[in-house]
Design a protein around this motif. Structure first.
Motif, PDB file in Angstrom:
ATOM      1  N   GLU A  38      20.802  23.019  66.758  1.00 55.73           N
ATOM      2  CA  GLU A  38      21.815  23.097  65.705  1.00 55.73           C
ATOM      3  C   GLU A  38      21.266  23.772  64.457  1.00 55.73           C
ATOM      4  OE1 GLU A  38      23.238  19.221  64.953  1.00 55.73           O
ATOM      5  OE2 GLU A  38      24.241  18.992  66.904  1.00 55.73           O
ATOM      6  N   SER A  39      20.024  23.438  64.111  1.00 54.56           N
ATOM      7  CA  SER A  39      19.398  24.050  62.933  1.00 54.56           C
ATOM      8  C   SER A  39      19.264  25.562  63.109  1.00 54.56           C
ATOM      9  CB  SER A  39      18.029  23.415  62.695  1.00 54.56           C
ATOM     10  OG  SER A  39      17.375  24.032  61.600  1.00 54.56           O
TER      11      SER A  39
ATOM     12  N   HIS B 293      22.685  27.109  62.710  1.00 58.07           N
ATOM     13  CA  HIS B 293      23.066  27.190  61.294  1.00 58.07           C
ATOM     14  C   HIS B 293      22.318  28.320  60.588  1.00 58.07           C
ATOM     15  CE1 HIS B 293      25.608  23.805  61.544  1.00 58.07           C
ATOM     16  NE2 HIS B 293      24.665  22.843  61.576  1.00 58.07           N
TER      17      HIS B 293
ATOM     18  N   GLU C 122      23.845  31.571  61.644  1.00 50.69           N
ATOM     19  CA  GLU C 122      25.128  31.756  60.981  1.00 50.69           C
ATOM     20  C   GLU C 122      24.940  32.129  59.516  1.00 50.69           C
ATOM     21  OE1 GLU C 122      27.308  28.204  61.524  1.00 50.69           O
ATOM     22  OE2 GLU C 122      27.662  28.507  63.681  1.00 50.69           O
ATOM     23  N   SER C 123      23.977  31.497  58.854  1.00 45.96           N
ATOM     24  CA  SER C 123      23.710  31.789  57.447  1.00 45.96           C
ATOM     25  C   SER C 123      23.247  33.224  57.262  1.00 45.96           C
ATOM     26  CB  SER C 123      22.654  30.827  56.907  1.00 45.96           C
ATOM     27  OG  SER C 123      22.350  31.120  55.556  1.00 45.96           O
TER      28      SER C 123
END
Length: 245
Positions: free
Chosen positions: A68-69, A72, A75-76
């Motif tokens: 998940e990290s 993210h 995505e960032s």
């Protein structure tokens, strides 16, 4: 799976068995302590693989959090890249728009200046053409020479030579300078004629008969007003402000 030692349990069990065996041996009269100790010794060294369910769950949860990290973070980065691209595109668009506006303004200003310059040049050419045509007309007009002239006759000459558009201004000056007397002389300065030329000899540029011919004086006066003030009306405007011309 985790390898969990049961050596402590084996030792404890062996102790218990030994104690029981000794008691039984005493009761039965048999010596079984040696066999029991061997079993216990063998069993004490065993390692049993016991599944550790809690550790597996923690490991799985850790992997999920890491995934998940990473998602993210990806995505960032994607969002930041898109924002930077959009910002650059907006800046380039704004810069291009500004340049286009400045170019349009410069072109408009240049066109305006060109139009003004052309209009001024056209007006100057037209004024020169009008002046040239008037000069030609004046040189063609030669009223008959007379021994004497009435005021009305001199005014008629002026209307014919000067033309209707400028005659009234011309007449206003002559009326105030000499009252249409072509032989008027200023006793103080020596100014002479309709225009009160000073000295009167300046009118010789228009004709040798400047002393006696009103037409010669009118032609000279008209040339003087045109050259110095642009027209008789320009001369009259100056006269009203200064009472001389």
């Amino acid at each position: 799976m985790s390898r969990i030692s049961v050596r402590g349990f084996a030792v404890a069990s062996a102790t218990a068995v030994t104690t029981v065996g000794a008691a039984v041996g005493v009761a039965s009269g048999e010596d079984s302590s040696a066999n029991d100790l061997e079993v216990v010794a063998a069993d004490a060294s065993l390692l049993v693989d016991i599944p550790a369910a809690g550790d597996a769950q923690l490991h799985t949860a850790s992997l999920s959090l890491q995934a998940e990290s990473q998602d993210h973070a990806a995505e960032s980065l994607t969002r930041q890249s898109a924002e930077e691209t959009a910002r650059k595109a907006a800046a380039e668009k704004a810069s291009a728009k500004k340049e286009a506006a400045e170019k349009a303004a410069a072109e408009e200003q240049a066109a305006k200046e060109k139009a003004e310059r052309e209009a001024k040049e056209k007006a100057e050419r037209e004024a020169q053409e009008v002046a040239a045509s008037r000069s030609t007309a004046r040189s063609d007009i030669s009223p008959p020479v007379q021994a004497s002239y009435t005021k009305a006759e001199v005014q008629a000459m002026a209307q014919q030579i000067v033309g209707g558009g400028q005659y009234q201004c011309f007449s206003s000056i002559v009326t105030r300078e000499s009252e249409w007397n072509h032989t008027a002389t200023n006793p103080s300065s020596g100014a002479y004629g309709l225009m009160q030329a000073l000295p009167g000899t300046k009118m010789a540029s228009a004709g040798a008969d400047w002393r006696t011919n009103p037409a010669t004086q009118i032609k000279w006066g008209l040339n003087y007003m045109n050259e110095r003030y642009g027209s008789p009306c320009g001369a009259w405007e100056f006269w009203q402000a200064n009472h001389w011309y």
